[in-house]
Design a protein around this motif. Structure first.
Motif, PDB file in Angstrom:
ATOM      1  N   UNK A  36      42.192  63.606  49.381  1.00 28.70           N
ATOM      2  CA  UNK A  36      43.105  63.300  48.272  1.00 28.70           C
ATOM      3  C   UNK A  36      44.363  64.159  48.356  1.00 28.70           C
ATOM      4  N   UNK A  37      45.495  63.547  48.039  1.00 23.87           N
ATOM      5  CA  UNK A  37      46.776  64.253  48.065  1.00 23.87           C
ATOM      6  C   UNK A  37      47.076  64.845  46.699  1.00 23.87           C
ATOM      7  N   UNK A  38      47.540  66.103  46.670  1.00 23.97           N
ATOM      8  CA  UNK A  38      47.914  66.751  45.419  1.00 23.97           C
ATOM      9  C   UNK A  38      49.294  66.269  44.969  1.00 23.97           C
ATOM     10  N   UNK A  39      49.541  66.283  43.666  1.00 25.86           N
ATOM     11  CA  UNK A  39      50.884  65.946  43.176  1.00 25.86           C
ATOM     12  C   UNK A  39      51.926  66.923  43.726  1.00 25.86           C
ATOM     13  N   UNK A  40      53.186  66.601  43.566  1.00 25.92           N
ATOM     14  CA  UNK A  40      54.258  67.463  44.056  1.00 25.92           C
ATOM     15  C   UNK A  40      54.253  68.791  43.309  1.00 25.92           C
ATOM     16  N   UNK A  41      54.872  69.814  43.909  1.00 27.26           N
ATOM     17  CA  UNK A  41      54.942  71.132  43.266  1.00 27.26           C
ATOM     18  C   UNK A  41      55.619  71.038  41.903  1.00 27.26           C
ATOM     19  N   UNK A  42      56.688  70.253  41.823  1.00 30.16           N
ATOM     20  CA  UNK A  42      57.411  70.131  40.556  1.00 30.16           C
ATOM     21  C   UNK A  42      56.509  69.566  39.462  1.00 30.16           C
ATOM     22  N   UNK A  43      55.787  68.509  39.777  1.00 27.05           N
ATOM     23  CA  UNK A  43      54.918  67.897  38.782  1.00 27.05           C
ATOM     24  C   UNK A  43      53.765  68.814  38.399  1.00 27.05           C
ATOM     25  N   UNK A  44      53.212  69.523  39.385  1.00 27.40           N
ATOM     26  CA  UNK A  44      52.118  70.448  39.086  1.00 27.40           C
ATOM     27  C   UNK A  44      52.583  71.599  38.209  1.00 27.40           C
ATOM     28  N   UNK A  45      53.754  72.135  38.509  1.00 23.17           N
ATOM     29  CA  UNK A  45      54.294  73.236  37.689  1.00 23.17           C
ATOM     30  C   UNK A  45      54.506  72.790  36.249  1.00 23.17           C
ATOM     31  N   UNK A  46      55.056  71.602  36.079  1.00 26.67           N
ATOM     32  CA  UNK A  46      55.287  71.081  34.721  1.00 26.67           C
ATOM     33  C   UNK A  46      53.967  70.873  33.989  1.00 26.67           C
ATOM     34  N   UNK A  47      52.983  70.326  34.690  1.00 33.45           N
ATOM     35  CA  UNK A  47      51.701  70.033  34.059  1.00 33.45           C
ATOM     36  C   UNK A  47      50.928  71.303  33.717  1.00 33.45           C
ATOM     37  N   UNK A  48      50.945  72.284  34.628  1.00 28.37           N
ATOM     38  CA  UNK A  48      50.193  73.514  34.432  1.00 28.37           C
ATOM     39  C   UNK A  48      50.935  74.535  33.574  1.00 28.37           C
ATOM     40  N   UNK A  49      52.241  74.354  33.457  1.00 30.24           N
ATOM     41  CA  UNK A  49      53.029  75.313  32.680  1.00 30.24           C
ATOM     42  C   UNK A  49      53.190  76.651  33.364  1.00 30.24           C
ATOM     43  N   UNK A  50      53.288  76.628  34.696  1.00 31.30           N
ATOM     44  CA  UNK A  50      53.453  77.864  35.463  1.00 31.30           C
ATOM     45  C   UNK A  50      54.688  77.754  36.354  1.00 31.30           C
ATOM     46  N   UNK A  51      55.146  78.884  36.843  1.00 33.32           N
ATOM     47  CA  UNK A  51      56.276  78.900  37.752  1.00 33.32           C
ATOM     48  C   UNK A  51      55.845  78.562  39.165  1.00 33.32           C
ATOM     49  N   UNK A  52      56.816  78.251  40.002  1.00 33.90           N
ATOM     50  CA  UNK A  52      56.499  77.855  41.381  1.00 33.90           C
ATOM     51  C   UNK A  52      55.882  78.992  42.181  1.00 33.90           C
ATOM     52  N   UNK A  53      56.234  80.241  41.835  1.00 36.56           N
ATOM     53  CA  UNK A  53      55.679  81.377  42.573  1.00 36.56           C
ATOM     54  C   UNK A  53      54.166  81.429  42.437  1.00 36.56           C
ATOM     55  N   UNK A  54      53.676  81.281  41.188  1.00 36.70           N
ATOM     56  CA  UNK A  54      52.226  81.305  40.969  1.00 36.70           C
ATOM     57  C   UNK A  54      51.553  80.122  41.648  1.00 36.70           C
ATOM     58  N   UNK A  55      52.162  78.944  41.536  1.00 35.59           N
ATOM     59  CA  UNK A  55      51.566  77.755  42.135  1.00 35.59           C
ATOM     60  C   UNK A  55      51.502  77.899  43.654  1.00 35.59           C
ATOM     61  N   UNK A  56      52.597  78.341  44.248  1.00 37.00           N
ATOM     62  CA  UNK A  56      52.626  78.468  45.708  1.00 37.00           C
ATOM     63  C   UNK A  56      51.652  79.524  46.200  1.00 37.00           C
ATOM     64  N   UNK A  57      51.489  80.616  45.440  1.00 39.49           N
ATOM     65  CA  UNK A  57      50.513  81.634  45.820  1.00 39.49           C
ATOM     66  C   UNK A  57      49.102  81.054  45.826  1.00 39.49           C
ATOM     67  N   UNK A  58      48.788  80.243  44.809  1.00 42.45           N
ATOM     68  CA  UNK A  58      47.460  79.628  44.729  1.00 42.45           C
ATOM     69  C   UNK A  58      47.249  78.650  45.872  1.00 42.45           C
ATOM     70  N   UNK A  59      48.242  77.792  46.128  1.00 42.85           N
ATOM     71  CA  UNK A  59      48.120  76.807  47.203  1.00 42.85           C
ATOM     72  C   UNK A  59      48.029  77.481  48.564  1.00 42.85           C
TER      73      UNK A  59
END
Length: 249
Positions: A36-59
């Motif tokens: 399964x493909x994950x949504x884009x970083x922009x959409x994930x950040x908006x949905x999770x309410x986090x910044x791209x730095x936190x999201x990218x660190x997790x990914x």
């Protein structure tokens, strides 16, 4: 005293831990499946309410562990492992932060000594090319901003791949990223250590290239000797900060 034992230590999760936890839950529930493909970083950040730095660190962390992978022109997808294996690996990864750091480093020394020896015996020309590329990337990153924890890690992981031992390679993927993040957080590799590490990496690569297992293992032990000495200063999960005060690791 008996009453006190009924209380458990409160673990404060970071945004990165929470993101990883959500992905684990989605895998467990079957909402996320291998491929399964994950949504884009922009959409994930908006949905999770986090910044791209936190999201990218997790990914990035999930990619290090082989749970996610990035495919050219396809984005980030869930790796094609069995669901129980994925769930168990993510659960172990989240708990790893609380493990005894000294034991992790001791385990790393044992693993990497054997991995380097096997890499010297089993490496291919393509493996040498990949290890050398990782070494060059490490040097470039250091010249750019003086810190290259992830590039350092990649060099060691490429050696693990060259060992042709899938179990040792998997163990490295499990324990090493958290050790490297600890180093980054506490600046363990500061004070010129990074430049010395590059020189030692060059020596390790040479012995692997020469197919000399004994020298390869010896050079890895030498490379990790400072880290081994460092963990001897840790007692009961604590370390000394720059002022000589005790801080929890």
């Amino acid at each position: 005293m008996e009453l006190l034992q009924n209380f458990s230590q409160i673990v404060i999760e970071t945004p990165v831990d929470k993101i990883i936890g959500q992905i684990r839950d989605l895998i467990t529930s079957g909402q996320l499946k291998p491929g399964d493909k994950l949504p884009s970083e922009r959409k994930l950040c908006e949905r999770l309410g986090v910044g791209r730095t936190h999201l990218r660190d997790a990914l990035r962390k999930l990619e290090f562990y082989g749970i996610l992978k990035t495919l050219p022109q396809s984005g980030t997808v869930v790796a094609g492992m069995g669901l129980p294996a994925l769930e168990g690996l993510i659960t172990d990864m989240l708990k790893l932060q609380g493990n005894d750091f000294k034991s992790l480093v001791e385990t790393r020394v044992i693993l990497e000594t054997n991995i380097a020896q096997l890499a010297a015996e089993n490496r291919s020309d393509e493996d040498l090319f990949e290890i050398e590329n990782a070494l060059n990337a490490h040097q470039r990153r250091l010249q750019e901003d003086g810190y290259a924890v992830e590039e350092d890690l990649l060099f060691h992981l490429k050696i693990a791949e060259a060992s042709k031992n899938s179990v040792l390679n998997s163990l490295m993927l499990i324990i090493t990223p958290d050790i490297m993040q600890y180093f980054k957080k506490h600046d363990v590799c500061g004070s010129g250590r990074a430049e010395l590490a590059v020189e030692q990496h060059q020596v390790i690569l040479q012995h692997i290239s020469d197919k000399n297992p004994d020298k390869a293992g010896e050079s890895i032990r030498e490379h990790l000797s400072d880290i081994s000495e460092y963990v001897k200063t840790l007692k009961n999960g604590t370390m000394l900060d720059g002022n000589g005060s005790l801080t929890t690791t």
